[in-house]
Design an enzyme around this catalytic site. Structure first.
Site, PDB file in Angstrom:
ATOM      1  N   ARG A 155      37.639 -38.265  62.486  1.00 25.87           N
ATOM      2  CA  ARG A 155      38.634 -38.609  61.472  1.00 25.87           C
ATOM      3  C   ARG A 155      39.862 -37.739  61.689  1.00 25.87           C
ATOM      4  NH1 ARG A 155      36.349 -42.598  61.062  1.00 25.87           N
ATOM      5  NH2 ARG A 155      35.376 -43.594  59.255  1.00 25.87           N
TER       6      ARG A 155
ATOM      7  N   GLU B 139      47.126 -42.335  60.229  1.00 26.24           N
ATOM      8  CA  GLU B 139      46.994 -43.578  60.995  1.00 26.24           C
ATOM      9  C   GLU B 139      47.114 -44.844  60.151  1.00 26.24           C
ATOM     10  OE1 GLU B 139      42.949 -42.970  62.575  1.00 26.24           O
ATOM     11  OE2 GLU B 139      42.307 -44.703  61.396  1.00 26.24           O
TER      12      GLU B 139
ATOM     13  N   HIS C 204      41.994 -45.901  67.176  1.00 25.81           N
ATOM     14  CA  HIS C 204      40.735 -46.066  66.430  1.00 25.81           C
ATOM     15  C   HIS C 204      39.913 -47.231  66.990  1.00 25.81           C
ATOM     16  CE1 HIS C 204      38.948 -44.793  62.349  1.00 25.81           C
ATOM     17  NE2 HIS C 204      37.981 -45.288  63.099  1.00 25.81           N
TER      18      HIS C 204
HETATM   19  P1  NAI Z   1      26.179 -38.582  60.878  1.00 28.30           P
HETATM   20  O1  NAI Z   1      26.167 -38.692  59.378  1.00 28.30           O
HETATM   21  O2  NAI Z   1      25.037 -39.113  61.680  1.00 28.30           O
HETATM   22  O3  NAI Z   1      26.351 -37.040  61.301  1.00 28.30           O
HETATM   23  C1  NAI Z   1      27.251 -36.174  60.694  1.00 28.30           C
HETATM   24  C2  NAI Z   1      26.850 -34.762  61.083  1.00 28.30           C
HETATM   25  O4  NAI Z   1      27.845 -33.877  60.574  1.00 28.30           O
HETATM   26  C3  NAI Z   1      25.499 -34.311  60.495  1.00 28.30           C
HETATM   27  O5  NAI Z   1      24.680 -33.797  61.521  1.00 28.30           O
HETATM   28  C4  NAI Z   1      25.890 -33.225  59.503  1.00 28.30           C
HETATM   29  O6  NAI Z   1      24.909 -32.210  59.395  1.00 28.30           O
HETATM   30  C5  NAI Z   1      27.193 -32.715  60.119  1.00 28.30           C
HETATM   31  N1  NAI Z   1      28.047 -31.998  59.186  1.00 28.30           N
HETATM   32  C6  NAI Z   1      28.216 -32.228  57.867  1.00 28.30           C
HETATM   33  N2  NAI Z   1      29.064 -31.336  57.349  1.00 28.30           N
HETATM   34  C7  NAI Z   1      29.451 -30.524  58.364  1.00 28.30           C
HETATM   35  C8  NAI Z   1      30.310 -29.396  58.462  1.00 28.30           C
HETATM   36  N3  NAI Z   1      30.954 -28.914  57.377  1.00 28.30           N
HETATM   37  N4  NAI Z   1      30.485 -28.799  59.666  1.00 28.30           N
HETATM   38  C9  NAI Z   1      29.837 -29.262  60.757  1.00 28.30           C
HETATM   39  N5  NAI Z   1      29.003 -30.324  60.721  1.00 28.30           N
HETATM   40  C10 NAI Z   1      28.816 -30.946  59.535  1.00 28.30           C
HETATM   41  O7  NAI Z   1      27.562 -39.244  61.324  1.00 28.30           O
HETATM   42  P2  NAI Z   1      27.894 -40.016  62.683  1.00 28.30           P
HETATM   43  O8  NAI Z   1      27.357 -41.402  62.609  1.00 28.30           O
HETATM   44  O9  NAI Z   1      27.510 -39.162  63.833  1.00 28.30           O
HETATM   45  O10 NAI Z   1      29.480 -40.133  62.577  1.00 28.30           O
HETATM   46  C11 NAI Z   1      30.285 -38.960  62.575  1.00 28.30           C
HETATM   47  C12 NAI Z   1      31.699 -39.362  62.185  1.00 28.30           C
HETATM   48  O11 NAI Z   1      32.267 -40.166  63.209  1.00 28.30           O
HETATM   49  C13 NAI Z   1      31.814 -40.236  60.931  1.00 28.30           C
HETATM   50  O12 NAI Z   1      31.824 -39.435  59.740  1.00 28.30           O
HETATM   51  C14 NAI Z   1      33.129 -40.926  61.128  1.00 28.30           C
HETATM   52  O13 NAI Z   1      34.137 -40.161  60.525  1.00 28.30           O
HETATM   53  C15 NAI Z   1      33.328 -40.920  62.640  1.00 28.30           C
HETATM   54  N6  NAI Z   1      33.291 -42.267  63.231  1.00 28.30           N
HETATM   55  C16 NAI Z   1      34.365 -42.673  63.987  1.00 28.30           C
HETATM   56  C17 NAI Z   1      34.373 -43.939  64.564  1.00 28.30           C
HETATM   57  C18 NAI Z   1      35.512 -44.401  65.426  1.00 28.30           C
HETATM   58  O14 NAI Z   1      35.595 -45.617  65.739  1.00 28.30           O
HETATM   59  N7  NAI Z   1      36.400 -43.533  65.888  1.00 28.30           N
HETATM   60  C19 NAI Z   1      33.278 -44.875  64.332  1.00 28.30           C
HETATM   61  C20 NAI Z   1      32.172 -44.327  63.581  1.00 28.30           C
HETATM   62  C21 NAI Z   1      32.202 -43.065  63.033  1.00 28.30           C
END
Ligand code: NAI
Length: 332
Positions: free
Chosen positions: A233, A262, A294
């Site tokens: 993000r 964005e 994105h």
């Molecule tokens: P997820 O929910 O599987 O994993 C998120 C991880 O972040 C977890 O392991 C959690 O423990 C960790 N986390 C939470 N708070 C934290 C902190 N303060 N410091 C460090 N780590 C922390 O999420 P997933 O599926 O891996 O997606 C991650 C992000 O990717 C989403 O939140 C979204 O913003 C972004 N995304 C971007 C896309 C794109 O097209 N560019 C598409 C899909 C997701």
């Protein structure tokens, strides 16, 4: 149910129509959801929204007044939703928790590899008949240290791919995973990760804690000349601080699939217009910055899964009053 789909692109229509198979009545709307466009959901029971739709309290109150009972996000991230407002008005919010972590992870590697070997520049040079190599020098990824910030669904796949490249992988996550440790990933604090990594890649959600995670102080802790990648993000990065670090050469290169402002740019063809955002325009002037708009999620597999889960959330809500994958407030 009657579903109003905001921010519709041609591909959304194709994949949602296939997943719906005539079950719900879908109205596809091109505009982004905002206070001015919320009344378009006047006859809808459900609103389907994407990452740059405005789901702040004002819009949610307008949707409630229209009779909307459920919001189905076509995304994993939900930082753009005022969950307290939705809960207070009894509107359920569903999301697509995991669709294809491979799509985003593979795009992350595409950015790393292209930036390192300057593929974006080489492409233009060769087409222009310039076959000189000067300025295209890269480094072997093999043996380098990659810092993966958050090993959730996506970060874990990135770590796995980097291990496959022969990299040392450091990770920072409040919830370390045994599956990553088994890969040889070393969990460290954020300062150690920033100081030791040749490539830092961000995969955490945007929250109060992670907003501007990469600011001036964090950039100063990074290895001089390191690469920074953000496919998560935009607001994880203080863009102005990053521009300063690029100007001094402190930051070696930058790969972005997301940008903090964005909403006014991405998912639209603005090629005949002047870009009003000076910060973004400045980023575009650096040869060592590669930006995609994105698109990390944008694969056949991911869009099929997103559409399937979105329709399943709405169908479940119609049958049981609950979405399959709810997003709750911090208060539950
Ligand atoms: P997820 O929910 O599987 O994993 C998120 C991880 O972040 C977890 O392991 C959690 O423990 C960790 N986390 C939470 N708070 C934290 C902190 N303060 N410091 C460090 N780590 C922390 O999420 P997933 O599926 O891996 O997606 C991650 C992000 O990717 C989403 O939140 C979204 O913003 C972004 N995304 C971007 C896309 C794109 O097209 N560019 C598409 C899909 C997701």
């Amino acid at each position: 149910m009657q579903i109003a789909v905001f921010s519709t692109q041609p591909y959304d229509r194709r994949f949602l129509d296939e997943a719906n198979d005539g079950v719900h009545e879908i109205t596809f709307l091109e505009p982004r959801l905002a206070p001015e466009t919320a009344p378009l959901s006047a006859t809808a029971d459900a609103v389907c929204a994407f990452v740059n739709d405005d789901l702040g309290a004002e819009v949610i109150e307008m949707l409630a007044a229209c009779g909307v009972r459920v919001i189905a996000l076509r995304s994993a991230g939900f930082n753009h939703v005022d969950l307290d407002a939705a809960a207070a008005l009894g509107i359920a919010v569903g999301r697509v928790p995991a669709y294809s972590p491979h799509a985003v992870a593979e795009h992350t590697l595409a950015l790393i590899l292209a930036l390192n070997r300057k593929t974006h520049r080489a492409y233009n040079r060769v087409r222009d008949g310039n076959f000189a190599l000067d300025g295209l020098l890269g480094f072997d990824l093999y043996g380098k240290t990659v810092g993966v910030v958050s090993t959730g669904n996506i970060g874990e796949v990135v770590a796995r791919i980097c291990v496959g490249f022969g990299c040392r992988v450091l990770a920072h996550d409040p919830v370390p995973k045994a599956s990553c440790c088994a890969l040889g990933v070393e969990y460290v604090d954020m300062g150690t990760l920033l100081g030791a990594s040749d490539v830092v890649t961000l995969h955490c959600p945007l929250t109060h804690d992670t907003c501007y995670l990469i600011d001036e102080a964090a950039l100063a802790q990074m290895k001089p000349g390191a690469m920074l990648i953000n496919t998560s993000r935009g607001a994880l990065i203080d863009t102005r601080a990053v521009i300063d670090a690029l100007k001094t050469g402190r930051l070696g290169s930058l790969g972005l699939d997301v940008y903090e402002e964005e909403e006014d740019l991405f998912f639209r063809d603005l090629s005949s217009r002047i870009i009003p955002d000076d910060v973004f325009a400045r980023l575009l002037t650096f040869p060592n910055v590669l930006i995609t708009a994105h698109q990390a999620f944008f694969t056949e597999e991911a869009l099929t899964a997103i559409a399937g889960t979105t329709i399943a959330n709405i169908t479940a809500f119609e049958r049981t009053g609950e979405v399959l994958h709810p997003v709750h407030t911090a208060r539950g």
